[in-house]
Design an enzyme around this catalytic site. Structure first.
Site, short mmCIF file in Angstrom:
data_model
loop_
_atom_site.label_atom_id
_atom_site.label_comp_id
_atom_site.label_asym_id
_atom_site.label_seq_id
_atom_site.Cartn_x
_atom_site.Cartn_y
_atom_site.Cartn_z
CG ASP A 1 -12.00 17.43 -5.97
OD1 ASP A 1 -12.90 18.23 -6.33
OD2 ASP A 1 -10.82 17.77 -5.79
NE ARG B 1 1.95 2.55 12.99
CZ ARG B 1 1.09 3.35 13.60
NH1 ARG B 1 1.56 4.31 14.39
NH2 ARG B 1 -0.20 3.23 13.42
CB THR C 1 -10.35 3.72 11.97
OG1 THR C 1 -9.15 4.01 11.27
CG2 THR C 1 -11.03 2.57 11.31
CE LYS D 1 -7.65 6.75 3.99
NZ LYS D 1 -6.20 6.49 3.89
CG ASP E 1 -4.72 4.52 1.61
OD1 ASP E 1 -5.87 4.94 1.44
OD2 ASP E 1 -4.18 4.43 2.74
CE LYS F 1 -2.29 1.71 3.70
NZ LYS F 1 -2.19 3.17 3.71
#
Ligand code: C5P
Length: 254
Positions: free
Chosen positions: A64, A214, A123, A61, A59, A32
């Site tokens: 518009d 991570r 989230t 997002k 990614d 990603k």
């Protein structure tokens, strides 16, 4: 482990390449690239990985007006992205424009259409933040509403926190892709992720793809960390070669 997507949340192409080189070769299903790396380094790495046959989830997002999102999605399709996302709160016209742009651009290049998915509610948003922007419904209702809207607009799936998988799976059925970040083993540092789940648990709950950053990229030995997570996932997927990807059977690449 095709369900395992690794978030390349690093600052340079050099660091990203070194991670990809260590992780390539069956243990992960794709990479990603988000706004951090893309804004610093531009589209070169997307093209480079795609041309080597790696699956790239871009990614960014997009959110518009439909014409602008369509242009951005077409550009991402030209780069060779395997999966692209937009915000569901952009509405169904915007999402359809994204879907159609991906389909048109892919057809022009005789390539498979990239998966186009939507973010329902980030989230990081709390119920209080929803109130600030005038959304008075409970978080889960809003997530369910936007997931259903995403499906009606013809998109392939949504990004969802582990806690939302069950609701979305029940509402949108087995063919709808659910891409889940917030994956942590009990021993992992949670960092800024509050609603987490272990990889096997998320797959068992019905996630189609897991996005892990991570716990892999910050590990001393990223390959060993990815191997451990992949092994954990195999305990859920077992010997069924289509595995949890059954949720997206019919969507290319699975
Ligand atoms: O490092 P960690 O495993 O928390 O990385 C999760 C990745 O998924 C990050 O790239 C983060 O931006 C992304 N993400 C997320 N929550 C969302 C959408 C994307 O954590 N709702």
């Amino acid at each position: 482990m095709e369900q395992l997507l690794v978030a390349l949340d690093v600052d340079s192409i050099g660091e990203a390449r070194s991670l990809v080189d260590r992780l390539r070769g069956g243990v992960v299903g794709g990479f990603k690239i988000g706004s951090r790396l893309f804004t610093r380094e531009g589209p070169a790495l997307v093209e480079e990985l795609a041309s080597r046959g790696d699956r790239v989830f871009l990614d960014l997002k997009f959110h518009d007006i439909p014409n602008t999102v369509a242009g951005a999605v077409a550009a991402a399709t030209r780069l060779g992205a395997w999966m692209i996302n937009v915000h569901a709160s952009g509405g169904s016209t915007m999402m359809r424009a994204a879907h159609d742009a991906a389909a048109d651009e892919a057809a022009k290049r005789s390539r498979p259409r990239p998966l186009v998915i939507a973010v329902t509610m980030l989230t990081s948003l709390s119920q209080e933040t929803l109130g600030e922007i005038g959304v008075c419904d409970p978080m889960l209702s809003q997530v369910g509403r936007l997931a259903a809207l995403t499906q009606t607009a013809g998109l392939d799936g949504v990004v969802a926190s582990p806690q939302e998988i069950d609701l979305i799976r029940r509402r949108c059925g087995r063919q709808f892709a659910i891409v889940t970040p917030g994956i942590r083993a009990a021993a992992d540092v949670k960092g800024d992720q509050s609603r987490t789940m272990a990889a096997a648990e998320a797959l068992a709950a019905g996630a189609t793809y897991l996005v892990v950053g991570r716990p892999i990229i910050a590990a001393k030995d990223p390959r060993a960390a990815a191997d451990r997570i992949a092994a954990e996932c195999r305990t859920v997927i077992g010997s069924d070669p289509s595995g949890v990807g059954r949720h997206v059977r019919g969507i290319r690449g699975v």
